[in-house]
Structure formats: structure tokens, C-alpha cells
Design a protein around this motif. Sequence first.
Motif, PDB file in Angstrom:
ATOM      1  N   ALA A   1      -0.055   9.953  17.458  1.00  0.00           N
ATOM      2  CA  ALA A   1      -0.157  11.492  17.357  1.00  0.00           C
ATOM      3  C   ALA A   1       0.640  12.051  15.971  1.00  0.00           C
ATOM      4  CB  ALA A   1       0.204  12.300  18.324  1.00  0.00           C
ATOM      5  N   ARG A   2       1.722  11.386  16.031  1.00  0.00           N
ATOM      6  CA  ARG A   2       2.691  11.757  14.845  1.00  0.00           C
ATOM      7  C   ARG A   2       2.412  11.199  13.588  1.00  0.00           C
ATOM      8  NH1 ARG A   2       8.526   9.122  14.941  1.00  0.00           N
ATOM      9  NH2 ARG A   2       7.087   7.369  14.684  1.00  0.00           N
ATOM     10  N   ALA A   3       1.560  10.101  13.513  1.00  0.00           N
ATOM     11  CA  ALA A   3       1.050   9.688  12.441  1.00  0.00           C
ATOM     12  C   ALA A   3      -0.274  10.138  11.866  1.00  0.00           C
ATOM     13  CB  ALA A   3       0.643   7.955  12.376  1.00  0.00           C
ATOM     14  N   PHE A   4      -0.981  10.785  12.828  1.00  0.00           N
ATOM     15  CA  PHE A   4      -2.263  11.427  12.426  1.00  0.00           C
ATOM     16  C   PHE A   4      -2.065  12.939  12.493  1.00  0.00           C
ATOM     17  CE2 PHE A   4      -6.567  12.856  13.729  1.00  0.00           C
ATOM     18  CZ  PHE A   4      -7.123  12.152  12.591  1.00  0.00           C
TER      19      PHE A   4
ATOM     20  N   ILE B   1       0.859  -1.093   0.105  1.00  0.00           N
ATOM     21  CA  ILE B   1       0.066   0.068   0.002  1.00  0.00           C
ATOM     22  C   ILE B   1       0.901   1.236  -0.070  1.00  0.00           C
ATOM     23  CG2 ILE B   1      -1.725   1.399   1.444  1.00  0.00           C
ATOM     24  CD1 ILE B   1      -2.804  -1.306   2.418  1.00  0.00           C
ATOM     25  N   LEU B   2       2.083   1.045   0.849  1.00  0.00           N
ATOM     26  CA  LEU B   2       2.656   2.396   0.846  1.00  0.00           C
ATOM     27  C   LEU B   2       4.024   2.473  -0.448  1.00  0.00           C
ATOM     28  CD1 LEU B   2       3.984   1.914   4.370  1.00  0.00           C
ATOM     29  CD2 LEU B   2       2.991   3.926   3.487  1.00  0.00           C
ATOM     30  N   ARG B   3       3.741   1.645  -1.152  1.00  0.00           N
ATOM     31  CA  ARG B   3       4.667   1.276  -2.276  1.00  0.00           C
ATOM     32  C   ARG B   3       6.300   1.330  -1.975  1.00  0.00           C
ATOM     33  NH1 ARG B   3       5.381   3.738  -8.382  1.00  0.00           N
ATOM     34  NH2 ARG B   3       7.362   4.303  -7.591  1.00  0.00           N
TER      35      ARG B   3
ATOM     36  N   PRO C   1       6.349  10.351  -2.429  1.00  0.00           N
ATOM     37  CA  PRO C   1       6.287  11.217  -0.935  1.00  0.00           C
ATOM     38  C   PRO C   1       4.941  11.609  -0.880  1.00  0.00           C
ATOM     39  CG  PRO C   1       8.321  11.445  -2.503  1.00  0.00           C
ATOM     40  CD  PRO C   1       7.549  10.775  -3.456  1.00  0.00           C
ATOM     41  N   ALA C   2       3.936  12.152  -2.135  1.00  0.00           N
ATOM     42  CA  ALA C   2       2.783  12.821  -1.946  1.00  0.00           C
ATOM     43  C   ALA C   2       1.778  11.717  -1.277  1.00  0.00           C
ATOM     44  CB  ALA C   2       2.305  13.331  -3.210  1.00  0.00           C
ATOM     45  N   LEU C   3       1.950  10.429  -2.040  1.00  0.00           N
ATOM     46  CA  LEU C   3       1.223   9.237  -1.671  1.00  0.00           C
ATOM     47  C   LEU C   3       1.293   9.146  -0.197  1.00  0.00           C
ATOM     48  CD1 LEU C   3      -0.421   6.643  -2.546  1.00  0.00           C
ATOM     49  CD2 LEU C   3       1.827   5.556  -2.445  1.00  0.00           C
ATOM     50  N   ARG C   4       2.578   9.035   0.182  1.00  0.00           N
ATOM     51  CA  ARG C   4       3.093   8.562   1.549  1.00  0.00           C
ATOM     52  C   ARG C   4       2.418   9.563   2.640  1.00  0.00           C
ATOM     53  NH1 ARG C   4       8.652   5.668   0.205  1.00  0.00           N
ATOM     54  NH2 ARG C   4       7.763   3.972  -0.882  1.00  0.00           N
ATOM     55  N   ARG C   5       2.270  10.848   2.248  1.00  0.00           N
ATOM     56  CA  ARG C   5       1.921  11.803   3.176  1.00  0.00           C
ATOM     57  C   ARG C   5       0.257  11.698   3.193  1.00  0.00           C
ATOM     58  NH1 ARG C   5       4.024  16.752   0.104  1.00  0.00           N
ATOM     59  NH2 ARG C   5       6.048  15.751   0.052  1.00  0.00           N
ATOM     60  N   LYS C   6      -0.331  10.734   2.520  1.00  0.00           N
ATOM     61  CA  LYS C   6      -1.657  10.781   2.783  1.00  0.00           C
ATOM     62  C   LYS C   6      -1.813   9.321   3.960  1.00  0.00           C
ATOM     63  CE  LYS C   6      -2.975  12.296  -1.716  1.00  0.00           C
ATOM     64  NZ  LYS C   6      -3.060  11.663  -3.263  1.00  0.00           N
ATOM     65  N   ILE C   7      -0.809   8.757   4.258  1.00  0.00           N
ATOM     66  CA  ILE C   7      -0.886   7.583   4.669  1.00  0.00           C
ATOM     67  C   ILE C   7      -0.073   7.602   5.884  1.00  0.00           C
ATOM     68  CG2 ILE C   7      -0.437   5.061   4.629  1.00  0.00           C
ATOM     69  CD1 ILE C   7      -0.464   5.250   1.629  1.00  0.00           C
ATOM     70  N   GLY C   8      -0.702   7.482   7.314  1.00  0.00           N
ATOM     71  CA  GLY C   8       0.003   7.496   8.527  1.00  0.00           C
ATOM     72  C   GLY C   8       0.422   6.174   8.748  1.00  0.00           C
ATOM     73  N   CYS C   9       1.659   5.993   9.512  1.00  0.00           N
ATOM     74  CA  CYS C   9       2.065   4.541  10.009  1.00  0.00           C
ATOM     75  C   CYS C   9       2.209   4.378  11.294  1.00  0.00           C
ATOM     76  CB  CYS C   9       3.284   4.004   9.223  1.00  0.00           C
ATOM     77  SG  CYS C   9       3.121   3.927   7.278  1.00  0.00           S
TER      78      CYS C   9
ATOM     79  N   ILE D   1      -5.513   7.545   5.444  1.00  0.00           N
ATOM     80  CA  ILE D   1      -5.233   6.280   5.752  1.00  0.00           C
ATOM     81  C   ILE D   1      -4.244   6.096   6.836  1.00  0.00           C
ATOM     82  CG2 ILE D   1      -4.456   3.696   4.868  1.00  0.00           C
ATOM     83  CD1 ILE D   1      -5.017   4.894   2.021  1.00  0.00           C
ATOM     84  N   LEU D   2      -4.567   5.261   7.805  1.00  0.00           N
ATOM     85  CA  LEU D   2      -3.591   4.931   9.029  1.00  0.00           C
ATOM     86  C   LEU D   2      -3.207   3.503   8.822  1.00  0.00           C
ATOM     87  CD1 LEU D   2      -2.262   6.518  11.509  1.00  0.00           C
ATOM     88  CD2 LEU D   2      -3.795   5.263  12.866  1.00  0.00           C
ATOM     89  N   LEU D   3      -2.065   3.092   8.660  1.00  0.00           N
ATOM     90  CA  LEU D   3      -1.687   1.660   8.719  1.00  0.00           C
ATOM     91  C   LEU D   3      -0.799   1.458   9.974  1.00  0.00           C
ATOM     92  CD1 LEU D   3       0.046   1.150   5.063  1.00  0.00           C
ATOM     93  CD2 LEU D   3      -2.611   0.904   6.040  1.00  0.00           C
ATOM     94  N   ALA D   4      -1.373   0.499  10.647  1.00  0.00           N
ATOM     95  CA  ALA D   4      -1.022   0.063  11.931  1.00  0.00           C
ATOM     96  C   ALA D   4      -0.509  -1.189  12.018  1.00  0.00           C
ATOM     97  CB  ALA D   4      -1.853   0.243  13.073  1.00  0.00           C
TER      98      ALA D   4
END
Length: 229
Positions: free
Chosen positions: A150-153, A49-51, A76-84, A159-162
Motif C-alpha cells: 500500500a505504501r509503495a503504491f 533502475i533506481l539509480r 528524487p523525482a525519478l524515485r517517486r515514479k517507482i514504488g519498492c 513502476i513497482l519493483l519487488a
Amino acid sequence: MIEFQNVTKIYPNQNRAALESVDMTINKGEFVFLVGPSGSGKSSFLRLILREERPNDGRIMVAGNDLAKLTNWKVPALRRKIGCVFQDFRLLPSKTVEQNVAFALEVIGKPRRFIKRVVPEVLDLVGLEGKHDRMPDELSGGEQQRVAMARAFVNRPMILLADEPTGNIDPATSIGIMKVLDRINRTGTTVVMATHDAAIVDSMRKRVIELEYGKVVRDQNRGVYGQNY
Ligand SMILES: Nc1ncnc2c1ncn2[C@@H]1O[C@H](COP(=O)(O)OP(=O)(O)OP(=O)(O)O)[C@@H](O)[C@H]1O
């Protein structure tokens, strides 16, 4: 929000697929548990999902992007939409709680005024009021995971991946961590959580996707953990 179409991932020099012909759609705002034995492909699913990895076959769509067609400079723009969030927190040990969260915004060039305003808001959301100036080693495991959330969000990702976020945390403290993830999900963020924590899955009754040897063997709404792995 996340769509896998017939996705197969085989790592180099491996004869067995880590993921095999996976088809699934995760809609905006869903909360999904990813379960399955060790080595069944959960982390590979998140990395695709994160490529961070690319499939050998099939198509992956994330937030409207076909990941095969995404040029490297757009990753990087994709990953900015995804918190981990990870099992081992991954905080910066020499920065305070507040600085750890602020740093996530500094690196993407957000203005200082904005950072000063939103960091305390997100620290309240995760239940860390009064702990802004602590160092990570002055916090419990549960509190460190709250900082990581907090940092991820803080950038309000879609999207948040945990990946096993309660793996290093005792059961009582894990309930608090899940309440925060639930709160994040209620803001409209899609949450996908890989876990071995049966008690948590059974108590939350969310969608459960089970992998075995890289294949989806169960996809259940308001599901349970199932057999013990
Ligand atoms: N970088 C890699 N190189 C080669 N094989 C890998 C790599 N990463 C994972 N694998 C293999 O792919 C399969 C799936 O691994 P993956 O880490 O996705 O499983 P998992 O379900 O997350 O496991 P766990 O619950 O233990 O974290 C396993 O057979 C693993 O050995």
C-alpha cells in the motif's frame, strides 16, 4: 518503460561483473519475474533502475529518462515514479498501518485532505480494511507486506519493483500477496519482481527473465521458473 542497452556493472574491487552486457526492454504495463541463482545480479538490476547504483558501461532508460544524464537533484523525482517492496517489509514500527502509508505522501508534500482520501482507498485495494489502526507488530507477515505494498503504491507509481516480496511469507499467504501485485499491475503499473519462489512463478505464467552470472540467459513470455536454484 525500462530499457537496458548493453549494461555492465562491476562493483569496486570485484573481478567478476554483477551484470554483463545486459540488453532488455520492459514495456509499460508488463509484469516481469526476474529469476536466477543467488548472486546472479537480480538485486543489482533493481538498484540500477533506481539509480542507487550506476553502470560502468551501457545506457539505462527509465520512464523516458536517460539515467546517466539525470542530474542528482532530479533523482528524487525519478524515485517517486517507482514504488519498492522488499522481503523484510521495512515498516515504521512506531506508526500505525494508516500512518505508515500516509507518511509516504507526507514526505512528498501532499495535502492533508488528499492523504485522508487516498490512504483508505489503497488500504482497501490491498485488503487491509478494518486494520488501519493496528501497529506493525500486531500484524501477520502477510499483512505487513500488504502495508508495504500500500505504501509503495499509494502515490500511483509507474513502476513497482519487488525484491523477493514473498521471501518471508508462507506459501498460502504468498498467493494473497501475488493477487495484490496482480491487481496493482492491472491498474497499468509495470511490475518487476525478483524471486526465488518457483511455485509463484509457475502459477502466474508471466514474462520470466533469467540471469546467470550477470547475463540474461532466458527471456520467456508466459514463462516458468525453470531449474531449481
Ligand atoms: N555492494 C556490493 N559490493 C560488491 N559486490 C556486490 C555488491 N552488491 C552485490 N555484489 C556482488 O554482485 C553480484 C550480484 O549480486 P546481486 O545481489 O545483484 O545478486 P542477486 O541475484 O540479487 O542475489 P540474491 O538472490 O542472493 O539476492 C554478486 O557476486 C555479489 O556478491
